[in-house]
Design a protein around this motif. Structure first.
Motif, PDB file in Angstrom:
ATOM      1  N   PRO A   1      -9.638 -40.217  53.787  1.00 13.73           N
ATOM      2  CA  PRO A   1      -8.239 -39.806  53.640  1.00 13.73           C
ATOM      3  C   PRO A   1      -8.148 -38.294  53.470  1.00 13.73           C
ATOM      4  O   PRO A   1      -9.079 -37.645  52.998  1.00 13.73           O
ATOM      5  CB  PRO A   1      -7.780 -40.548  52.382  1.00 13.73           C
ATOM      6  N   ARG A   2      -6.994 -37.741  53.857  1.00 14.77           N
ATOM      7  CA  ARG A   2      -6.796 -36.290  53.775  1.00 14.77           C
ATOM      8  C   ARG A   2      -6.938 -35.782  52.343  1.00 14.77           C
ATOM      9  O   ARG A   2      -7.358 -34.647  52.113  1.00 14.77           O
ATOM     10  CB  ARG A   2      -5.423 -35.931  54.330  1.00 14.77           C
ATOM     11  N   GLY A   3      -6.595 -36.623  51.387  1.00 13.24           N
ATOM     12  CA  GLY A   3      -6.700 -36.202  49.996  1.00 13.24           C
ATOM     13  C   GLY A   3      -8.124 -35.965  49.532  1.00 13.24           C
ATOM     14  O   GLY A   3      -8.334 -35.345  48.481  1.00 13.24           O
ATOM     15  N   ALA A   4      -9.110 -36.442  50.296  1.00  9.08           N
ATOM     16  CA  ALA A   4     -10.505 -36.238  49.892  1.00  9.08           C
ATOM     17  C   ALA A   4     -10.858 -34.762  49.885  1.00  9.08           C
ATOM     18  O   ALA A   4     -11.580 -34.291  48.996  1.00  9.08           O
ATOM     19  CB  ALA A   4     -11.434 -37.010  50.832  1.00  9.08           C
ATOM     20  N   ALA A   5     -10.374 -34.004  50.868  1.00  2.97           N
ATOM     21  CA  ALA A   5     -10.651 -32.562  50.903  1.00  2.97           C
ATOM     22  C   ALA A   5     -10.014 -31.867  49.711  1.00  2.97           C
ATOM     23  O   ALA A   5     -10.595 -30.940  49.119  1.00  2.97           O
ATOM     24  CB  ALA A   5     -10.144 -31.964  52.207  1.00  2.97           C
ATOM     25  N   LEU A   6      -8.818 -32.311  49.324  1.00  2.00           N
ATOM     26  CA  LEU A   6      -8.171 -31.739  48.154  1.00  2.00           C
ATOM     27  C   LEU A   6      -8.960 -32.057  46.885  1.00  2.00           C
ATOM     28  O   LEU A   6      -9.090 -31.221  45.987  1.00  2.00           O
ATOM     29  CB  LEU A   6      -6.743 -32.272  48.036  1.00  2.00           C
ATOM     30  N   GLY A   7      -9.483 -33.287  46.800  1.00  2.00           N
ATOM     31  CA  GLY A   7     -10.293 -33.660  45.649  1.00  2.00           C
ATOM     32  C   GLY A   7     -11.549 -32.818  45.545  1.00  2.00           C
ATOM     33  O   GLY A   7     -11.936 -32.382  44.447  1.00  2.00           O
TER      34      GLY A   7
ATOM     35  N   GLY B   1     -20.820 -30.313  55.075  1.00  2.00           N
ATOM     36  CA  GLY B   1     -20.063 -29.316  55.829  1.00  2.00           C
ATOM     37  C   GLY B   1     -19.628 -29.848  57.177  1.00  2.00           C
ATOM     38  O   GLY B   1     -18.509 -29.579  57.649  1.00  2.00           O
ATOM     39  N   LEU B   2     -20.501 -30.625  57.816  1.00  2.00           N
ATOM     40  CA  LEU B   2     -20.135 -31.251  59.089  1.00  2.00           C
ATOM     41  C   LEU B   2     -19.007 -32.252  58.895  1.00  2.00           C
ATOM     42  O   LEU B   2     -18.099 -32.357  59.733  1.00  2.00           O
ATOM     43  CB  LEU B   2     -21.370 -31.935  59.684  1.00  2.00           C
ATOM     44  N   GLY B   3     -19.045 -32.983  57.785  1.00  2.00           N
ATOM     45  CA  GLY B   3     -17.970 -33.923  57.488  1.00  2.00           C
ATOM     46  C   GLY B   3     -16.644 -33.217  57.253  1.00  2.00           C
ATOM     47  O   GLY B   3     -15.590 -33.680  57.702  1.00  2.00           O
ATOM     48  N   ILE B   4     -16.685 -32.071  56.565  1.00  2.00           N
ATOM     49  CA  ILE B   4     -15.456 -31.300  56.346  1.00  2.00           C
ATOM     50  C   ILE B   4     -14.917 -30.785  57.681  1.00  2.00           C
ATOM     51  O   ILE B   4     -13.699 -30.834  57.941  1.00  2.00           O
ATOM     52  CB  ILE B   4     -15.729 -30.140  55.374  1.00  2.00           C
ATOM     53  N   ALA B   5     -15.817 -30.309  58.546  1.00  2.00           N
ATOM     54  CA  ALA B   5     -15.389 -29.839  59.865  1.00  2.00           C
ATOM     55  C   ALA B   5     -14.778 -30.979  60.682  1.00  2.00           C
ATOM     56  O   ALA B   5     -13.796 -30.767  61.408  1.00  2.00           O
ATOM     57  CB  ALA B   5     -16.573 -29.228  60.604  1.00  2.00           C
ATOM     58  N   GLU B   6     -15.329 -32.167  60.544  1.00  2.00           N
ATOM     59  CA  GLU B   6     -14.775 -33.325  61.259  1.00  2.00           C
ATOM     60  C   GLU B   6     -13.343 -33.600  60.824  1.00  2.00           C
ATOM     61  O   GLU B   6     -12.466 -33.872  61.655  1.00  2.00           O
ATOM     62  CB  GLU B   6     -15.656 -34.548  60.991  1.00  2.00           C
ATOM     63  N   GLN B   7     -13.094 -33.499  59.534  1.00  2.00           N
ATOM     64  CA  GLN B   7     -11.736 -33.761  59.061  1.00  2.00           C
ATOM     65  C   GLN B   7     -10.764 -32.665  59.491  1.00  2.00           C
ATOM     66  O   GLN B   7      -9.576 -32.924  59.683  1.00  2.00           O
ATOM     67  CB  GLN B   7     -11.729 -33.915  57.541  1.00  2.00           C
ATOM     68  N   LEU B   8     -11.270 -31.457  59.662  1.00  2.00           N
ATOM     69  CA  LEU B   8     -10.394 -30.348  60.035  1.00  2.00           C
ATOM     70  C   LEU B   8     -10.119 -30.293  61.529  1.00  2.00           C
ATOM     71  O   LEU B   8      -8.975 -30.058  61.953  1.00  2.00           O
ATOM     72  CB  LEU B   8     -11.011 -29.020  59.574  1.00  2.00           C
ATOM     73  N   VAL B   9     -11.155 -30.490  62.361  1.00  2.00           N
ATOM     74  CA  VAL B   9     -10.988 -30.279  63.815  1.00  2.00           C
ATOM     75  C   VAL B   9     -11.271 -31.525  64.648  1.00  2.00           C
ATOM     76  O   VAL B   9     -11.045 -31.503  65.859  1.00  2.00           O
ATOM     77  CB  VAL B   9     -11.878 -29.109  64.299  1.00  2.00           C
ATOM     78  N   GLY B  10     -11.778 -32.612  64.056  1.00  2.00           N
ATOM     79  CA  GLY B  10     -12.017 -33.832  64.822  1.00  2.00           C
ATOM     80  C   GLY B  10     -13.171 -33.723  65.795  1.00  2.00           C
ATOM     81  O   GLY B  10     -12.987 -33.806  67.019  1.00  2.00           O
ATOM     82  N   ILE B  11     -14.378 -33.525  65.280  1.00  2.00           N
ATOM     83  CA  ILE B  11     -15.556 -33.355  66.135  1.00  2.00           C
ATOM     84  C   ILE B  11     -15.818 -34.608  66.974  1.00  2.00           C
ATOM     85  O   ILE B  11     -16.124 -34.532  68.166  1.00  2.00           O
ATOM     86  CB  ILE B  11     -16.793 -32.997  65.285  1.00  2.00           C
ATOM     87  N   ARG B  12     -15.704 -35.780  66.366  1.00  2.00           N
ATOM     88  CA  ARG B  12     -15.973 -37.019  67.118  1.00  2.00           C
ATOM     89  C   ARG B  12     -14.991 -37.210  68.255  1.00  2.00           C
ATOM     90  O   ARG B  12     -15.342 -37.708  69.324  1.00  2.00           O
ATOM     91  CB  ARG B  12     -15.931 -38.226  66.166  1.00  2.00           C
ATOM     92  N   ARG B  13     -13.746 -36.809  68.042  1.00  2.00           N
ATOM     93  CA  ARG B  13     -12.742 -36.944  69.089  1.00  2.00           C
ATOM     94  C   ARG B  13     -13.039 -36.002  70.259  1.00  2.00           C
ATOM     95  O   ARG B  13     -12.774 -36.331  71.427  1.00  2.00           O
ATOM     96  CB  ARG B  13     -11.362 -36.632  68.520  1.00  2.00           C
ATOM     97  N   ARG B  14     -13.618 -34.844  69.968  1.00  2.00           N
ATOM     98  CA  ARG B  14     -13.874 -33.847  70.992  1.00  2.00           C
ATOM     99  C   ARG B  14     -15.172 -34.100  71.751  1.00  2.00           C
ATOM    100  O   ARG B  14     -15.257 -33.871  72.952  1.00  2.00           O
ATOM    101  CB  ARG B  14     -13.927 -32.443  70.368  1.00  2.00           C
ATOM    102  N   PHE B  15     -16.200 -34.553  71.030  1.00  2.00           N
ATOM    103  CA  PHE B  15     -17.528 -34.625  71.627  1.00  2.00           C
ATOM    104  C   PHE B  15     -18.107 -36.038  71.691  1.00  2.00           C
ATOM    105  O   PHE B  15     -19.200 -36.230  72.230  1.00  2.00           O
ATOM    106  CB  PHE B  15     -18.500 -33.721  70.859  1.00  2.00           C
ATOM    107  N   GLY B  16     -17.425 -37.022  71.135  1.00  2.00           N
ATOM    108  CA  GLY B  16     -17.933 -38.384  71.152  1.00  2.00           C
ATOM    109  C   GLY B  16     -17.202 -39.256  72.146  1.00  2.00           C
ATOM    110  O   GLY B  16     -16.136 -38.888  72.655  1.00  2.00           O
ATOM    111  N   PRO B  17     -17.734 -40.426  72.456  1.00  2.00           N
ATOM    112  CA  PRO B  17     -17.038 -41.358  73.338  1.00  2.00           C
ATOM    113  C   PRO B  17     -15.787 -41.896  72.668  1.00  2.00           C
ATOM    114  O   PRO B  17     -15.675 -41.882  71.435  1.00  2.00           O
ATOM    115  CB  PRO B  17     -18.073 -42.463  73.565  1.00  2.00           C
TER     116      PRO B  17
END
Length: 323
Positions: A218-224, A294-310
Motif C-alpha cells: 500500500p502507498r502508506g508503506a512508504a510514509l511509514g 531501495g529497489l522496492g521503493i523505486a518500484e512503488q515510485l515508478v513501477g519497474i515491473r510494469r515497465r520491464f516485466g511481462p
C-alpha cells in the motif's frame, strides 16, 4: 460451533503453547520453536476459519496461565496467539466487486505490512518492561551480552587476537532491538506462508494461491518507512521505537524488491541461476537487503515491473469466504 472446530482450535493452541514454553530452556532449538509457535494457530485459523484460530489463541493462553503463570499466558496471548489469529482473519477476508462480480481477497502486500507493524510493535512493547530510559535500556542489553560472552568461571570475555570485546558488545546492544523486530517480522511472514502451503496441500485453503511476485505494498508503506526514519532523530526511547518501525518496513520493501527481481527476470534464459545467486548472496551478505529495499521503493515510485516485466495474468478467482 461444532465440537470438531473446538477440538481443532484447542489442539492448535496446546501445540503453540508447548512450543512457546519450550523456549524457557534457552537452547538454540528451543528458541527456534519460539519463532514457529504461531504456526499451529495460523493453520487452524486459515484451514478452519478464524474462529478456530481464536479458540487456539485463547486456549494456548489459558494453558500457559494455569501451567506456568498468568504473566506467561498474557505474554503468549499478546505476542503469539492474538497476532496469529488476526493475520489468519485478514488472510481470508474477501469481498465481491459489484461491477465485475469477481471476488477480491485481502491483498498480500497489506498482510506483509501488518507483519511489519506487529513485529515492531511487539518488540517496542518489551522496551518499557526493561527500562524507560534509552541509556539504561542499552546498559541492560550490554550486561546481557557481557554475561553471554563470559566463560563458565565468570572470567572476562575474550576475543581472538586479544581484541577488546567491549566494542562488539556495544555494537550488538545497539543492533539487537532492530534485529529482533526484523527477525520477528520475517518469521511471521514465513509462518503465514507455511500455514497457507500446508492448508493448500491438505485441501483446506479456500483462497486461491496468490501471485506473490506481483505483490503490491500500500502507498502508506512508504510514509511509514519515512516516518520511522524521521522519528529515529527523536531523543530517548521514542527514537528507538521509531527505528524498529523503520527496520521492519525496510523488510517489507526488501520483499517487494525480491518480487521485482522475480518478475523482471522472467524472460532471462538464466533466470534460475540469477535468482539462486541472489538468494545465496542475501544469506551470506544480509546488508544487500538494503539495496533490495531501495529497489522496492523505486518500484512503488515508478513501477519497474510494469515497465520491464511481462504483463500480469488475470487475478485468481474462488468463492468468497467471509469470516
Amino acid at each position: 460451533m461444532t465440537a470438531s472446530l473446538f477440538l481443532i482450535g484447542f489442539g492448535a493452541g496446546a501445540a503453540s503453547a508447548l512450543m512457546y514454553a519450550a523456549a524457557a530452556s534457552g537452547s538454540p532449538l528451543a528458541l527456534a520453536l519460539l519463532y514457529v509457535a504461531p504456526l499451529p494457530v495460523l493453520i487452524a485459523g486459515i484451514g478452519w476459519r478464524h474462529v478456530a484460530g481464536l479458540i487456539g489463541a485463547v486456549a494456548g493462553a489459558l494453558i500457559l496461565a494455569l501451567a506456568v503463570g498468568p504473566k506467561t499466558g498474557l505474554f503468549f496471548a499478546i505476542a503469539v496467539g492474538l497476532p496469529s489469529w488476526w493475520l489468519a482473519y485478514l488472510a481470508l477476508l474477501a469481498r465481491e466487486d459489484p461491477a465485475t462480480g469477481q471476488t477480491e481477497w485481502y491483498p498480500i502486500g497489506r498482510l506483509v505490512v501488518w507483519c511489519a507493524l506487529l513485529g515492531a510493535a511487539l518488540i517496542s512493547a518489551t522496551i518499557p518492561l526493561v527500562a524507560t530510559d534509552l541509556e539504561v535500556y542499552r546498559a541492560a542489553l550490554k550486561e546481557v551480552f557481557t554475561k553471554a560472552f563470559q566463560g563458565a568461571g565468570g572470567e572476562a570475555p575474550q576475543l581472538p587476537g586479544g581484541q577488546d570485546p567491549q566494542k562488539l558488545i556495544d555494537f550488538m546492544a545497539t543492533l539487537a532491538p532492530g534485529l529482533a523486530a526484523t527477525f520477528w517480522t520475517l518469521s511471521s511472514i514465513l509462518n503465514l506462508w507455511l500455514a497457507g502451503r500446508i492448508c493448500r496441500a491438505s485441501g483446506r485453503l479456500v483462497r486461491p494461491w496468490p501471485d506473490l511476485p506481483r505483490m503490491e505494498l500500500p502507498r502508506g508503506a512508504a510514509l511509514g518507512l519515512g516516518a520511522g526514519f524521521l522519528g529515529s532523530f527523536l531523543p530517548g526511547i521514542p527514537s528507538l521505537m521509531a527505528e524498529l518501525f523503520a527496520a521492519t518496513f525496510m523488510v517489507a520493501f526488501m520483499l517487494l524488491g525480491l518480487a521485482v527481481m522475480h518478475v523482471t527476470t522472467m524472460a532471462a534464459p538464466a533466470r534460475g541461476l540469477i535468482l539462486f545467486a541472489l538468494y545465496a548472496l542475501l544469506m551470506l551478505l544480509p546488508w544487500l537487503g538494503v539495496f533490495l529495499a531501495g529497489l522496492g521503493i523505486a518500484e512503488q515510485l515508478v513501477g519497474i515491473r510494469r515497465r520491464f516485466g511481462p504483463p500480469p495474468s488475470g487475478p485468481p478467482t474462488a468463492a468468497a469466504n467471509l469470516p
